[in-house]
Design an enzyme around this catalytic site. Sequence first.
Site, short mmCIF file in Angstrom:
data_model
loop_
_atom_site.label_atom_id
_atom_site.label_comp_id
_atom_site.label_asym_id
_atom_site.label_seq_id
_atom_site.Cartn_x
_atom_site.Cartn_y
_atom_site.Cartn_z
N GLY A 9 0.48 -1.82 6.69
CA GLY A 9 1.44 -1.27 5.73
C GLY A 9 1.23 -1.90 4.37
CB ALA A 10 -0.95 -1.15 1.60
N GLY A 11 2.77 -1.36 1.56
CA GLY A 11 3.90 -1.04 0.70
C GLY A 11 4.30 -2.27 -0.10
CB SER A 12 7.55 -3.30 -1.57
OG SER A 12 7.80 -2.00 -2.06
NE ARG A 37 -1.55 6.04 1.00
CZ ARG A 37 -1.25 5.90 -0.30
NH1 ARG A 37 -1.59 6.84 -1.16
NH2 ARG A 37 -0.63 4.82 -0.73
CG ASN A 105 16.69 -5.90 6.24
OD1 ASN A 105 17.09 -6.98 6.70
ND2 ASN A 105 17.30 -5.29 5.24
CB ALA A 131 8.21 -6.74 -3.75
CE LYS A 184 18.68 -9.53 3.65
NZ LYS A 184 17.50 -8.73 3.96
CB SER A 252 17.60 -2.22 0.00
OG SER A 252 18.45 -2.56 1.06
#
Length: 305
Positions: A9-12, A37, A105, A131, A184, A252
């Site tokens: 996963g090249a997300g945030s 991608r 999360n 991020a 959390k 978020s």
Amino acid sequence: MSITWHILGAGSLGTLWATRLARAGVPVRLILRDKTRLASYQAGPGLTLVEHGIAHTYPVIAETSDSPEPIQRLLVACKAYDAQGAVAQLQHRLAPDAELILLQNGLGSQDAVAAQLPLARCIFASSTEGAFRDGDWRVVFAGHGYTWLGDVGHPTPPLWLEDLHAAGIPHDWSTDILTRLWRKLALNCAINPLTVLYQCRNGGLQAHACEVATLCAELSELLECCGQPAAAQDLHSEVTRVIEATAANYSSMYQDVANARRTEISYLLGYACQAAARHQLNLPHLQQLQVRLVEQLRVRGLPQD
Ligand code: NAD
Ligand code: KPL
């Protein structure tokens, strides 16, 4: 030579970790969704991290899930709803004693991945770093924070925490990672859905203080009932403190909804309501909150799970 970090996963968060590890000379490989991608990524110079307004680009190597090399260490940086499916695509490449670091999360996705891989070591993480992407293959480091890591089955910290130290990723080994994740989750349940329903910044909840207090009381009851008394301690004071400290921010979940993205509701409020049902606990305000949030998602044409 240290073991390669494969980053799924090249997300945030995936980019935030990949760039800092690469900057420290730690071997990193990105695993991208598909060949399209991969081609898009390979047409550019690499991954860019914007920190304090300054951009640096790192030529991290990328591949798709059907590359042949075995994987010993995998950072799972997908959203909670994608984690299990994304890991399943790579299962054939995982070494029998592979280690997975799960950045998701909420709760629920970690157990689902761990159940899928009974021999692997699954390390759960809870992060307060922030991020966001401001372009393809670019991430802005928006909120400096901390990441706690822990293994519910084995209290011994792994030696590779050294890599995180070298990369300047602030972290700590936690022997009570579930307590951190529950805490959390409770914070997110008390704040995020209300910001969507009232269409406000976190600070806007100061005008709904009674509702926040009632939710905190029910969430505390749930945490106690789920064997998490430490996560319940002074929950309302911390929620109030977070609302004040982040008054100018959008949560978020608010941002997901505003950008018409799927939320992680099933791993936050959905998980909490399911746990309450399992314990036959009547938490009317929390349950009503879920009904209202699901309705809001439906009206906006967003997935309700
Ligand atoms: P994101 O949407 O920016 O990144 C997820 C990436 O995973 C996307 O690039 C997506 O294309 C990729 N992905 C999904 N399925 C895949 C697959 N099968 N193969 C390869 N790639 C795949 O998400 P994010 O903001 O980085 O969040 C990741 C997790 O971290 C979430 O659970 C989030 O709640 C948590 N988190 C995020 C932040 C933050 O500031 N962004 C802070 C704390 C926690
Ligand atoms: O974590 C958060 C989020 O927006 O997801 C905070 C700021 C704590 C609000 O719940």
